[in-house]
Design a protein around this motif. Structure first.
Motif, mmCIF file in Angstrom:
data_model
loop_
_atom_site.group_PDB
_atom_site.id
_atom_site.type_symbol
_atom_site.label_atom_id
_atom_site.label_comp_id
_atom_site.label_asym_id
_atom_site.label_seq_id
_atom_site.Cartn_x
_atom_site.Cartn_y
_atom_site.Cartn_z
ATOM 1 N N LYS A 83 0.817 -1.215 0.000
ATOM 2 C CA LYS A 83 0.000 0.000 0.000
ATOM 3 C C LYS A 83 0.851 1.266 0.000
ATOM 4 O O LYS A 83 0.351 2.369 -0.272
ATOM 5 C CB LYS A 83 -0.934 0.007 1.203
ATOM 6 C CG LYS A 83 -0.220 0.136 2.540
ATOM 7 C CD LYS A 83 -1.222 0.149 3.689
ATOM 8 C CE LYS A 83 -0.513 0.306 5.037
ATOM 9 N NZ LYS A 83 -1.470 0.334 6.164
ATOM 10 N N ASN A 84 2.148 1.114 0.304
ATOM 11 C CA ASN A 84 3.060 2.264 0.307
ATOM 12 C C ASN A 84 3.784 2.410 -1.036
ATOM 13 O O ASN A 84 4.840 3.047 -1.107
ATOM 14 C CB ASN A 84 4.084 2.120 1.438
ATOM 15 C CG ASN A 84 3.436 2.058 2.801
ATOM 16 O OD1 ASN A 84 2.594 2.892 3.135
ATOM 17 N ND2 ASN A 84 3.811 1.066 3.603
ATOM 18 N N ARG A 85 3.207 1.851 -2.079
ATOM 19 C CA ARG A 85 3.817 1.903 -3.406
ATOM 20 C C ARG A 85 4.021 3.339 -3.851
ATOM 21 O O ARG A 85 5.070 3.681 -4.418
ATOM 22 C CB ARG A 85 2.920 1.141 -4.386
ATOM 23 C CG ARG A 85 3.449 1.083 -5.823
ATOM 24 C CD ARG A 85 2.440 0.387 -6.708
ATOM 25 N NE ARG A 85 2.928 0.242 -8.060
ATOM 26 C CZ ARG A 85 2.206 -0.240 -9.067
ATOM 27 N NH1 ARG A 85 0.942 -0.631 -8.836
ATOM 28 N NH2 ARG A 85 2.715 -0.350 -10.287
ATOM 29 N N GLU A 86 3.064 4.209 -3.561
ATOM 30 C CA GLU A 86 3.161 5.598 -3.991
ATOM 31 C C GLU A 86 4.250 6.357 -3.253
ATOM 32 O O GLU A 86 4.707 7.416 -3.707
ATOM 33 C CB GLU A 86 1.819 6.292 -3.781
ATOM 34 C CG GLU A 86 1.361 6.308 -2.342
ATOM 35 C CD GLU A 86 -0.011 6.949 -2.170
ATOM 36 O OE1 GLU A 86 -0.325 7.304 -1.014
ATOM 37 O OE2 GLU A 86 -0.747 7.084 -3.155
ATOM 38 N N HIS A 87 4.721 5.809 -2.112
ATOM 39 C CA HIS A 87 5.820 6.442 -1.367
ATOM 40 C C HIS A 87 7.182 5.865 -1.752
ATOM 41 O O HIS A 87 8.194 6.302 -1.202
ATOM 42 C CB HIS A 87 5.604 6.255 0.135
ATOM 43 C CG HIS A 87 4.350 6.902 0.642
ATOM 44 N ND1 HIS A 87 4.142 8.269 0.624
ATOM 45 C CD2 HIS A 87 3.218 6.367 1.173
ATOM 46 C CE1 HIS A 87 2.956 8.550 1.126
ATOM 47 N NE2 HIS A 87 2.365 7.411 1.466
ATOM 48 N N GLY A 88 7.173 4.854 -2.623
ATOM 49 C CA GLY A 88 8.434 4.313 -3.115
ATOM 50 C C GLY A 88 8.651 2.838 -2.866
ATOM 51 O O GLY A 88 9.648 2.278 -3.338
ATOM 52 N N CYS A 89 7.765 2.149 -2.133
ATOM 53 C CA CYS A 89 7.956 0.720 -1.876
ATOM 54 C C CYS A 89 7.614 -0.074 -3.127
ATOM 55 O O CYS A 89 6.551 0.123 -3.730
ATOM 56 C CB CYS A 89 7.074 0.276 -0.721
ATOM 57 S SG CYS A 89 7.294 -1.474 -0.282
ATOM 58 N N VAL A 90 8.491 -0.973 -3.526
ATOM 59 C CA VAL A 90 8.294 -1.773 -4.735
ATOM 60 C C VAL A 90 7.989 -3.231 -4.396
ATOM 61 O O VAL A 90 7.999 -4.085 -5.303
ATOM 62 C CB VAL A 90 9.550 -1.690 -5.630
ATOM 63 C CG1 VAL A 90 9.764 -0.261 -6.123
ATOM 64 C CG2 VAL A 90 10.793 -2.183 -4.863
#
Length: 295
Positions: A83-90
Motif C-alpha cells: 500500500k506504500n507503493r506511492e511512497h516508493g515501496c516496490v
C-alpha cells in the motif's frame, strides 16, 4: 471494505470479489447461497437488510460461515503491491503475507514518538527526524542528568529536579524495603510454624522412645530378678543335694554295719523295724534327688 483490485498483479477470479464493495475479499465470510463478502461489508449490509445482496435469499449473521478452503487458498496466493507503493515501496508479495510486510515496511507513515509532536514520517526517516525534532528530550547541559524538552530550558531547575528525583528514589527504596520486610516476615513466620510443627513431632517421638525404653528396662529388670532367683534356687538345690548325698552315704554305711556286725541279742522284730526305717529314709532321699535333678 476489501483490497483495491488495482493493487493486484494479474487476473483476479470473479469469485474472489466481494458482492457488495466489488473489491478483493478481506476477512471473507460466505452465505448459505455461497456468495462471499468482506466481513465489514456483510455486517453493515445486514444492519438494514435480511437477505443476500446478490440473489435476495434470506440471510442472518448466524448463518454466515468461513470461506471454503480451496477459495481461501486461491485468495491467499494472489500477488499484490504494498500500500506504500506511492511512497516508493516496490514490494510485491502474497495476500497472505502482505499484512506482516506492511507492519514493518520502511515506507509506512508513522507518528513521531516525542510527546507533543504531530509529525508523520516514514519509518526509514524516523531516526533523522528524532534527531532534529523540536519536541525531543535533551539531557540537562548543567550535568544533573535530567532529560528536558528544548522549550523548557529556561524553566529547568537542577536542584529542584535532583530533589524530586531523590524523593522519587527514596520512596521507591522505602517501598522496596517494606516489601522485602513483609516478605522476610512472611518467610520467618512460615519457618516458625514449620519448626513448631517439627518440634511437636519430635517431642512425640521422644516420648514414644522414652516409653519404649521404660518398657525395655522394666523387662530387663524382671529378667535379671528372675535370673537371680533362679540362681539362688540352683544354689539352694545344690546345697540340699550335698546334704542328701552325705545322708545317703551315712545310711549306706549304717546298712553295711548292721548287715555284718549285728548284736546277737537283737530280736527279729527290732531288725525288721530298723530295716523298714532305713528303707523309708532311702525312698525320701531318692525323691529329693529326683526333685533336684528336675530343677
Amino acid at each position: 471494505m476489501g483490497y483495491d483490485i488495482e493493487r493486484f498483479v494479474g487476473y483476479v477470479n470473479e469469485g474472489l470479489l466481494c458482492s457488495i464493495c466489488r473489491d478483493v475479499l478481506e476477512d471473507p465470510l460466505q452465505a448459505p447461497c455461497e456468495h462471499a463478502f468482506c466481513t465489514a461489508c456483510i455486517h453493515g449490509w445486514l444492519v438494514h437488510h435480511s437477505n443476500c445482496p446478490e440473489d435476495r435469499q434470506t440471510v442472518d449473521v448466524s448463518l454466515l460461515r468461513p470461506l471454503y478452503r480451496y477459495m481461501k487458498n486461491d485468495l491467499n496466493r494472489l500477488q499484490l503491491h504494498c500500500k506504500n507503493r506511492e511512497h516508493g515501496c516496490v514490494m510485491v508479495c502474497s495476500l497472505e503475507s502482505i499484512e506482516r510486510h506492511e507492519r514493518e515496511c520502511e515506507y509506512s507513515q508513522i507518528p513521531c514518538s516525542n510527546a507533543g509532536c504531530t509529525v508523520q514520517v516514514e519509518r526509514r526517516n524516523l531516526d533523522g527526524h528524532l534527531a532534529v525534532c523540536e519536541y525531543r528530550s535533551l539531557e540537562c547541559p548543567n550535568g544533573c542528568g535530567t532529560l528536558i524538552l528544548s522549550a523548557e530550558d529556561t524553566q529547568h531547575n537542577c536542584i529542584a529536579e535532583l530533589r524530586t528525583e531523590l524523593e522519587l528514589v527514596r520512596s521507591v527504596m522505602i517501598c522496596r524495603l517494606e516489601e522485602a520486610k513483609h516478605e522476610m516476615e512472611s518467610r520467618l513466620e512460615s519457618q516458625r510454624r514449620y519448626m513448631v510443627q517439627k518440634e511437636g513431632i519430635l517431642q512425640n517421638e521422644i516420648e514414644e522412645l522414652k516409653s519404649q525404653m521404660s518398657r525395655v528396662m522394666s523387662d530387663v529388670c524382671s529378667l535379671m530378678a528372675a535370673e537371680r532367683q533362679h540362681r539362688q534356687e540352683l544354689e539352694q538345690a545344690e546345697l540340699e543335694k550335698q546334704e542328701l548325698m552325705e545322708l545317703l552315704r551315712g545310711l549306706q554305711k549304717d546298712c553295711r554295719l548292721t548287715a555284718t556286725g549285728g548284736s546277737k541279742k537283737s530280736t527279729k522284730l527290732c531288725r525288721l523295724a530298723r530295716q523298714e526305717s532305713e528303707k523309708r529314709k532311702l525312698r525320701d532321699a531318692a525323691a529329693i534327688l529326683t526333685e533336684v535333678d528336675l530343677c
